[in-house]
Design a protein around this motif. Structure first.
Motif, PDB file in Angstrom:
ATOM      1  N   UNK A  40      44.277  50.313  41.111  1.00  0.00           N
ATOM      2  CA  UNK A  40      44.742  51.618  40.635  1.00  0.00           C
ATOM      3  C   UNK A  40      45.649  51.429  39.435  1.00  0.00           C
ATOM      4  N   UNK A  41      45.350  52.130  38.340  1.00  0.00           N
ATOM      5  CA  UNK A  41      46.107  52.003  37.094  1.00  0.00           C
ATOM      6  C   UNK A  41      46.522  53.387  36.619  1.00  0.00           C
ATOM      7  N   UNK A  42      47.689  53.481  35.994  1.00  0.00           N
ATOM      8  CA  UNK A  42      48.143  54.769  35.481  1.00  0.00           C
ATOM      9  C   UNK A  42      48.672  54.616  34.062  1.00  0.00           C
ATOM     10  N   UNK A  43      48.390  55.644  33.239  1.00  0.00           N
ATOM     11  CA  UNK A  43      48.880  55.710  31.850  1.00  0.00           C
ATOM     12  C   UNK A  43      48.603  54.417  31.086  1.00  0.00           C
ATOM     13  N   UNK A  44      47.339  54.019  31.063  1.00  0.00           N
ATOM     14  CA  UNK A  44      46.970  52.735  30.477  1.00  0.00           C
ATOM     15  C   UNK A  44      46.671  52.857  28.985  1.00  0.00           C
ATOM     16  N   UNK A  45      47.089  51.855  28.242  1.00  0.00           N
ATOM     17  CA  UNK A  45      46.774  51.751  26.823  1.00  0.00           C
ATOM     18  C   UNK A  45      45.354  51.206  26.666  1.00  0.00           C
ATOM     19  N   UNK A  46      44.898  51.137  25.432  1.00  0.00           N
ATOM     20  CA  UNK A  46      43.565  50.618  25.181  1.00  0.00           C
ATOM     21  C   UNK A  46      43.408  49.176  25.644  1.00  0.00           C
ATOM     22  N   UNK A  47      44.390  48.329  25.336  1.00  0.00           N
ATOM     23  CA  UNK A  47      44.323  46.927  25.753  1.00  0.00           C
ATOM     24  C   UNK A  47      44.340  46.806  27.277  1.00  0.00           C
ATOM     25  N   UNK A  48      45.197  47.590  27.926  1.00  0.00           N
ATOM     26  CA  UNK A  48      45.290  47.528  29.385  1.00  0.00           C
ATOM     27  C   UNK A  48      44.015  48.046  30.035  1.00  0.00           C
ATOM     28  N   UNK A  49      43.408  49.059  29.445  1.00  0.00           N
ATOM     29  CA  UNK A  49      42.171  49.608  30.009  1.00  0.00           C
ATOM     30  C   UNK A  49      41.029  48.605  29.861  1.00  0.00           C
ATOM     31  N   UNK A  50      41.012  47.905  28.739  1.00  0.00           N
ATOM     32  CA  UNK A  50      39.976  46.892  28.532  1.00  0.00           C
ATOM     33  C   UNK A  50      40.121  45.758  29.550  1.00  0.00           C
ATOM     34  N   UNK A  51      41.369  45.334  29.808  1.00  0.00           N
ATOM     35  CA  UNK A  51      41.598  44.280  30.796  1.00  0.00           C
ATOM     36  C   UNK A  51      41.222  44.751  32.204  1.00  0.00           C
ATOM     37  N   UNK A  52      41.567  46.004  32.516  1.00  0.00           N
ATOM     38  CA  UNK A  52      41.250  46.535  33.840  1.00  0.00           C
ATOM     39  C   UNK A  52      39.739  46.593  34.056  1.00  0.00           C
ATOM     40  N   UNK A  53      39.003  46.998  33.033  1.00  0.00           N
ATOM     41  CA  UNK A  53      37.544  47.059  33.148  1.00  0.00           C
ATOM     42  C   UNK A  53      36.955  45.656  33.285  1.00  0.00           C
ATOM     43  N   UNK A  54      37.474  44.704  32.527  1.00  0.00           N
ATOM     44  CA  UNK A  54      36.978  43.329  32.629  1.00  0.00           C
ATOM     45  C   UNK A  54      37.195  42.772  34.037  1.00  0.00           C
ATOM     46  N   UNK A  55      38.366  43.032  34.604  1.00  0.00           N
ATOM     47  CA  UNK A  55      38.639  42.572  35.976  1.00  0.00           C
ATOM     48  C   UNK A  55      37.741  43.281  36.982  1.00  0.00           C
ATOM     49  N   UNK A  56      37.507  44.552  36.744  1.00  0.00           N
ATOM     50  CA  UNK A  56      36.622  45.344  37.603  1.00  0.00           C
ATOM     51  C   UNK A  56      35.211  44.762  37.595  1.00  0.00           C
ATOM     52  N   UNK A  57      34.682  44.493  36.403  1.00  0.00           N
ATOM     53  CA  UNK A  57      33.341  43.915  36.302  1.00  0.00           C
ATOM     54  C   UNK A  57      33.283  42.558  37.005  1.00  0.00           C
ATOM     55  N   UNK A  58      34.329  41.745  36.836  1.00  0.00           N
ATOM     56  CA  UNK A  58      34.331  40.392  37.407  1.00  0.00           C
ATOM     57  C   UNK A  58      34.309  40.420  38.931  1.00  0.00           C
ATOM     58  N   UNK A  59      34.837  41.487  39.537  1.00  0.00           N
ATOM     59  CA  UNK A  59      34.888  41.561  40.996  1.00  0.00           C
ATOM     60  C   UNK A  59      33.599  42.081  41.623  1.00  0.00           C
ATOM     61  N   UNK A  60      32.669  42.540  40.802  1.00  0.00           N
ATOM     62  CA  UNK A  60      31.425  43.103  41.334  1.00  0.00           C
ATOM     63  C   UNK A  60      30.499  41.984  41.790  1.00  0.00           C
ATOM     64  N   UNK A  61      30.163  42.001  43.050  1.00  0.00           N
ATOM     65  CA  UNK A  61      29.193  41.049  43.601  1.00  0.00           C
ATOM     66  C   UNK A  61      27.810  41.695  43.596  1.00  0.00           C
TER      67      UNK A  61
END
Length: 461
Positions: free
Chosen positions: A68-89
């Motif tokens: 869960x993320x709140x008030x994310x900047x562009x860099x933070x959103x990109x990192x969150x998406x990358x981590x999200x993709x990496x966790x997908x089995x």
């Protein structure tokens, strides 16, 4: 809208065997983003934080691993998406919930981080995150079920900088076995508000918890509930390519030997009454801003610093003029647009902005001259056609206004401003205009209030 959104997938329980059974045992991964504080917006999106938290908690209870993320900047959103993709089995259920501002550009929906710097349409793809790309990446990473819950159908300050009125969100390109839900119809925006919770989330949460109904039926019930509660002013949009049976809630179990009962009845589609003729009441226009509020605005302050440091910074003056005009500080907007046009007398966009500002303040002949020159320089500028339509409408030249608005609509069929203006011009010329007005209101519930600020109402003597 939001909390229920996540719920939606959070409790996905498979009803049948085979592939469905394997999906039930698969990993459940969710990314929840709630962006409430955009420096460019005049107020905090107060419902976003609460709804995003509700969604995240529901998803956790349903067995999702939630980031869960709140008030994310562009860099933070990109990192969150990358981590999200990496966790997908492979075979996993992957869900993203986004609450904040979204914008449509080139037939795609982009989700905006809080630090997006959007002044022209090309900036959208630079700073925003394409929903189509997110869904495609979820699919590429092997997710068996892809879910996107998007509550971003608000009118926002970004689109108004390069389009007269918000065009809402665009349809998503949905991979196989996907479910995408928007809180409002395509090309529409929801009415502005500052509530602590959203109606959409409340409806969705209730339906997601209902046992023995499919996910699609639950979403249909949610849609019907929102439609009824808002009297058709808000119609959620659903796109599904699911090939597996899912339910958001576990089925009701009965003691052994009990005669199997029929599935629980679904919520009936609400009966919509025929609209009754009402007395015409002109909406109240938004009040002009207070000088102290403008001085505290971070965008205005930043642009003012740039102008003070370099008086020849035409780009910053133009942007500040746009912000002033959006905030209805028309006198200040005029000063900036005048300065820009002195340096670039054939800047059609600046001329159009000054035309619109003059029209809003009642300088109709000056506005008409600006719009005519803008269209002489760029005959295909739809915004200038829309602006001149407003000028002609206020001058009582309804035939000319209808032509300008029609030409603008041919270039931009999703312009709520042009549709509403044409409807009013048609009505004032003795015609109906109801279809244009109704369509404009479905796209932008605040459009009548916008026009009231320009001295134009639906009331015809």
């Amino acid at each position: 809208m939001r909390a229920a959104f996540m719920l939606l997938l959070a409790g996905l329980v498979v009803l049948s065997g085979g592939t469905a059974g394997r999906a039930a045992d698969a990993a459940k991964i969710a990314l929840v983003i709630g962006n409430a504080r955009y420096p460019d917006n005049e107020f905090v999106l107060s419902d976003v934080a609460n709804d995003a938290q509700d969604v995240a908690e529901e998803l956790k209870r349903a067995g999702f691993v939630v980031d869960s993320q709140s008030n994310v900047t562009g860099d933070a959103m990109r990192r969150a998406l990358d981590c999200f993709y990496a966790r997908i089995e492979r075979g996993a259920v992957a869900l993203i919930f986004f609450d904040g501002f979204g914008i449509q550009s080139n037939r795609q929906t982009y989700l905006l981080p809080v630090d997006a710097q959007v002044w022209t349409e090309p900036d959208v793809s630079r700073d925003g995150f394409s929903l189509d790309t997110i869904l495609a990446e979820m699919n590429t990473r092997g997710a068996a079920i892809k879910i996107a819950l998007i509550d971003a159908s608000r009118r926002n300050p970004f689109e108004r900088r390069f389009r007269r009125y918000s065009a809402g969100l665009a349809p998503a390109i949905v991979p196989n076995n996907s479910l995408v839900l928007y809180s409002a119809a395509l090309g529409a925006v929801t009415a502005s508000g500052k509530t602590d919770r959203s109606l959409f989330v409340a409806e969705l949460l209730r339906e997601m918890r209902a046992p023995n109904i499919s996910a699609e039926q639950a979403l249909t019930n949610t849609k019907n509930g929102v439609v009824a509660a808002t009297k058709r002013e808000q119609v959620p949009w659903l796109s599904s390519s699911l090939t597996t049976e899912f339910s958001f809630a576990s089925p009701v179990t009965r003691p052994p030997g009990d005669k199997a009962a029929d599935p629980l009845p679904t919520k009936p589609e609400p009966q919509v009454q025929e609209p009754q003729k009402q007395v015409c009441e002109a909406p109240q226009a938004e009040p002009a801003p207070i000088a102290d509020e403008l001085a505290r605005d971070p965008v205005v302050a930043d642009l003012s610093r740039k102008v003070a440091a370099n008086t020849n910074d035409v780009a910053s003056r133009y942007k500040r003029g746009q912000v002033y005009a959006i905030k209805r500080a028309y006198a200040l907007a005029m000063l900036d647009f005048d300065a820009v046009i002195r340096r670039a007398p054939r800047d059609a966009e600046a001329l159009n902005n000054r035309c619109w500002t003059r029209a809003a303040t009642g300088d109709l002949q000056g506005a008409l001259a600006d719009c005519n020159l803008a269209l002489q320089i760029n005959p295909g500028l739809s915004d200038a056609l829309d602006s001149r339509g407003l000028v002609n409408l206020r001058l009582g030249r309804t035939a000319e206004a209808i032509k300008d608005y029609t030409d603008a609509i041919q270039r931009n069929p999703r312009s709520s401003s042009s549709l509403f203006g044409r409807g009013i011009a048609t009505r004032k010329s003795g015609g109906d205009g109801a279809t244009d007005i109704a369509l404009a209101k479905s796209m932008n519930p605040d459009i009548a209030k916008e026009f009231a600020g320009y001295g134009v109402t639906e009331c015809v003597p």
